[in-house]
Design a protein around this motif. Structure first.
Motif, PDB file in Angstrom:
ATOM      1  N   ARG A  16     -24.176 -63.055   3.773  1.00  0.00           N
ATOM      2  CA  ARG A  16     -23.004 -62.463   3.115  1.00  0.00           C
ATOM      3  C   ARG A  16     -23.064 -62.637   1.602  1.00  0.00           C
ATOM      4  O   ARG A  16     -22.708 -61.730   0.851  1.00  0.00           O
ATOM      5  CB  ARG A  16     -21.720 -63.113   3.655  1.00  0.00           C
ATOM      6  CG  ARG A  16     -21.127 -62.313   4.782  1.00  0.00           C
ATOM      7  CD  ARG A  16     -19.740 -62.817   5.147  1.00  0.00           C
ATOM      8  NE  ARG A  16     -19.853 -63.212   6.553  1.00  0.00           N
ATOM      9  CZ  ARG A  16     -19.471 -64.340   7.082  1.00  0.00           C
ATOM     10  NH1 ARG A  16     -18.876 -65.236   6.342  1.00  0.00           N
ATOM     11  NH2 ARG A  16     -19.646 -64.584   8.346  1.00  0.00           N
ATOM     12  N   LEU A  17     -23.484 -63.808   1.157  1.00  0.00           N
ATOM     13  CA  LEU A  17     -23.612 -64.060  -0.287  1.00  0.00           C
ATOM     14  C   LEU A  17     -24.607 -63.095  -0.913  1.00  0.00           C
ATOM     15  O   LEU A  17     -24.332 -62.508  -1.970  1.00  0.00           O
ATOM     16  CB  LEU A  17     -24.048 -65.505  -0.551  1.00  0.00           C
ATOM     17  CG  LEU A  17     -24.352 -65.840  -2.023  1.00  0.00           C
ATOM     18  CD1 LEU A  17     -23.087 -65.719  -2.859  1.00  0.00           C
ATOM     19  CD2 LEU A  17     -24.960 -67.209  -2.140  1.00  0.00           C
ATOM     20  N   ILE A  18     -25.724 -62.907  -0.274  1.00  0.00           N
ATOM     21  CA  ILE A  18     -26.742 -61.993  -0.806  1.00  0.00           C
ATOM     22  C   ILE A  18     -26.192 -60.561  -0.825  1.00  0.00           C
ATOM     23  O   ILE A  18     -26.379 -59.826  -1.793  1.00  0.00           O
ATOM     24  CB  ILE A  18     -28.047 -62.095   0.014  1.00  0.00           C
ATOM     25  CG1 ILE A  18     -28.691 -63.456  -0.260  1.00  0.00           C
ATOM     26  CG2 ILE A  18     -28.999 -60.963  -0.340  1.00  0.00           C
ATOM     27  CD1 ILE A  18     -29.898 -63.766   0.599  1.00  0.00           C
ATOM     28  N   ALA A  19     -25.493 -60.144   0.221  1.00  0.00           N
ATOM     29  CA  ALA A  19     -24.909 -58.801   0.275  1.00  0.00           C
ATOM     30  C   ALA A  19     -23.876 -58.623  -0.838  1.00  0.00           C
ATOM     31  O   ALA A  19     -23.815 -57.567  -1.483  1.00  0.00           O
ATOM     32  CB  ALA A  19     -24.282 -58.553   1.644  1.00  0.00           C
ATOM     33  N   ILE A  20     -23.056 -59.656  -1.077  1.00  0.00           N
ATOM     34  CA  ILE A  20     -22.046 -59.586  -2.139  1.00  0.00           C
ATOM     35  C   ILE A  20     -22.724 -59.483  -3.499  1.00  0.00           C
ATOM     36  O   ILE A  20     -22.320 -58.667  -4.346  1.00  0.00           O
ATOM     37  CB  ILE A  20     -21.100 -60.803  -2.073  1.00  0.00           C
ATOM     38  CG1 ILE A  20     -20.211 -60.710  -0.839  1.00  0.00           C
ATOM     39  CG2 ILE A  20     -20.267 -60.915  -3.345  1.00  0.00           C
ATOM     40  CD1 ILE A  20     -19.417 -61.971  -0.561  1.00  0.00           C
ATOM     41  N   LEU A  21     -23.754 -60.277  -3.730  1.00  0.00           N
ATOM     42  CA  LEU A  21     -24.457 -60.249  -5.019  1.00  0.00           C
ATOM     43  C   LEU A  21     -25.139 -58.900  -5.248  1.00  0.00           C
ATOM     44  O   LEU A  21     -25.076 -58.350  -6.357  1.00  0.00           O
ATOM     45  CB  LEU A  21     -25.473 -61.382  -5.095  1.00  0.00           C
ATOM     46  CG  LEU A  21     -24.893 -62.805  -5.185  1.00  0.00           C
ATOM     47  CD1 LEU A  21     -26.010 -63.833  -5.152  1.00  0.00           C
ATOM     48  CD2 LEU A  21     -24.059 -62.964  -6.435  1.00  0.00           C
ATOM     49  N   ILE A  22     -25.761 -58.363  -4.193  1.00  0.00           N
ATOM     50  CA  ILE A  22     -26.414 -57.053  -4.326  1.00  0.00           C
ATOM     51  C   ILE A  22     -25.362 -55.972  -4.589  1.00  0.00           C
ATOM     52  O   ILE A  22     -25.546 -55.107  -5.449  1.00  0.00           O
ATOM     53  CB  ILE A  22     -27.269 -56.733  -3.078  1.00  0.00           C
ATOM     54  CG1 ILE A  22     -28.494 -57.650  -3.042  1.00  0.00           C
ATOM     55  CG2 ILE A  22     -27.684 -55.267  -3.063  1.00  0.00           C
ATOM     56  CD1 ILE A  22     -29.328 -57.536  -1.784  1.00  0.00           C
ATOM     57  N   ALA A  27     -22.813 -52.168  -8.249  1.00  0.00           N
ATOM     58  CA  ALA A  27     -21.576 -51.669  -8.858  1.00  0.00           C
ATOM     59  C   ALA A  27     -21.658 -51.743 -10.377  1.00  0.00           C
ATOM     60  O   ALA A  27     -21.272 -50.787 -11.074  1.00  0.00           O
ATOM     61  CB  ALA A  27     -20.378 -52.463  -8.345  1.00  0.00           C
ATOM     62  N   ILE A  28     -22.152 -52.836 -10.899  1.00  0.00           N
ATOM     63  CA  ILE A  28     -22.287 -52.981 -12.356  1.00  0.00           C
ATOM     64  C   ILE A  28     -23.284 -51.950 -12.895  1.00  0.00           C
ATOM     65  O   ILE A  28     -23.043 -51.304 -13.918  1.00  0.00           O
ATOM     66  CB  ILE A  28     -22.703 -54.420 -12.724  1.00  0.00           C
ATOM     67  CG1 ILE A  28     -21.553 -55.375 -12.449  1.00  0.00           C
ATOM     68  CG2 ILE A  28     -23.142 -54.511 -14.180  1.00  0.00           C
ATOM     69  CD1 ILE A  28     -21.910 -56.848 -12.565  1.00  0.00           C
ATOM     70  N   PHE A  29     -24.378 -51.747 -12.200  1.00  0.00           N
ATOM     71  CA  PHE A  29     -25.376 -50.767 -12.608  1.00  0.00           C
ATOM     72  C   PHE A  29     -24.785 -49.357 -12.616  1.00  0.00           C
ATOM     73  O   PHE A  29     -24.990 -48.592 -13.563  1.00  0.00           O
ATOM     74  CB  PHE A  29     -26.600 -50.831 -11.682  1.00  0.00           C
ATOM     75  CG  PHE A  29     -27.623 -49.783 -11.970  1.00  0.00           C
ATOM     76  CD1 PHE A  29     -28.432 -49.867 -13.092  1.00  0.00           C
ATOM     77  CD2 PHE A  29     -27.764 -48.686 -11.133  1.00  0.00           C
ATOM     78  CE1 PHE A  29     -29.370 -48.891 -13.366  1.00  0.00           C
ATOM     79  CE2 PHE A  29     -28.695 -47.701 -11.395  1.00  0.00           C
ATOM     80  CZ  PHE A  29     -29.503 -47.797 -12.515  1.00  0.00           C
ATOM     81  N   VAL A  30     -24.024 -49.001 -11.583  1.00  0.00           N
ATOM     82  CA  VAL A  30     -23.408 -47.674 -11.497  1.00  0.00           C
ATOM     83  C   VAL A  30     -22.409 -47.472 -12.634  1.00  0.00           C
ATOM     84  O   VAL A  30     -22.368 -46.407 -13.257  1.00  0.00           O
ATOM     85  CB  VAL A  30     -22.751 -47.459 -10.113  1.00  0.00           C
ATOM     86  CG1 VAL A  30     -21.851 -46.237 -10.112  1.00  0.00           C
ATOM     87  CG2 VAL A  30     -23.808 -47.355  -9.029  1.00  0.00           C
TER      88      VAL A  30
END
Length: 172
Positions: A16-22, A27-30
Motif C-alpha cells: 500500500r505504501l508503494i502504491a501511495i507513493l507511486i 499525480a505530481i507529474f501530471v
C-alpha cells in the motif's frame, strides 16, 4: 523513525505504501506537465498577439511615411524655394510606430533582426532636403524623391518579412 518501520512491517502495508507513493508521484507529474502545457499555450498566444501588434505598428509606420511623401508632393517636390514643413501628426505617428516596433522586438523577439536606424525619417532624403530648402542640381531632387519612395517600399517589404518569419516561428 522506528514507528514507520513498525507501521509498514506487514507485506500488504508495504505494498500500500508503494502504491501511495507511486500514485503521488504520478499525480505530481501530471500536474507539472499540465502546468507546462498551459504556460506554453499562454506564451504562444501572447507572442501571436505581439506579432499582430508589431504588424499593426509596421502598417502605421508605412502609412506615416506615405502621408509625409504625399504632403511633400502636394507642396511641390521640385520647388526648392519652398521650405517644407513636416506634418506634426505624421512625424509623431512615424516616431511612435518605430518606438513600438523597437519595444516589441526588444521585449519579445530579441533574435529578430530589427534595427530602428533603418526606419528613421532621415532615411527619406527628400524630406530633409525639402525641409531645409536645399538647392540641388536639376534632377537630383527628383532622384532623392525616388530614393525616398524606394525606402518606403523597401521598409514595407522588410517589415512584412520580419512579421512573416515571426509568424512561421511562433504561429500555430
Amino acid at each position: 523513525m522506528n514507528w514507520v518501520v513498525e507501521i509498514f512491517s506487514d507485506k500488504s502495508d508495504q505494498a500500500r505504501l508503494i502504491a501511495i507513493l507511486i500514485s503521488a508521484a504520478v499525480a505530481i507529474f501530471v500536474v507539472l506537465l499540465n502546468q507546462w502545457f498551459v504556460s506554453r499555450r499562454f506564451r504562444r498566444r501572447l507572442l501571436i498577439a505581439k506579432i499582430e501588434e508589431l504588424f499593426s505598428a509596421s502598417n502605421e509606420y508605412v502609412s506615416a511615411c506615405r502621408e509625409l511623401m504625399d504632403s511633400l508632393a502636394q507642396q511641390g517636390v521640385d520647388n526648392p524655394e519652398i521650405c517644407y514643413e513636416y506634418p506634426v501628426e505624421s512625424v509623431n505617428k512615424l516616431s511612435d510606430s518605430i518606438t513600438r516596433m523597437q519595444m516589441i522586438c526588444g521585449l519579445y523577439f530579441r533574435t529578430a533582426k530589427f534595427s530602428p536606424d533603418d526606419f528613421y525619417i532621415w532615411r527619406m532624403p527628400i524630406l530633409e532636403i525639402a525641409h531645409k530648402g536645399k538647392s540641388l542640381p536639376e534632377g537630383e531632387r527628383h532622384m532623392a524623391y525616388e530614393d525616398s519612395n524606394a525606402h518606403v517600399i523597401n521598409s514595407r517589404e522588410q517589415l512584412d518579412d520580419l512579421c512573416k518569419s515571426l509568424m512561421r516561428k511562433h504561429g500555430p
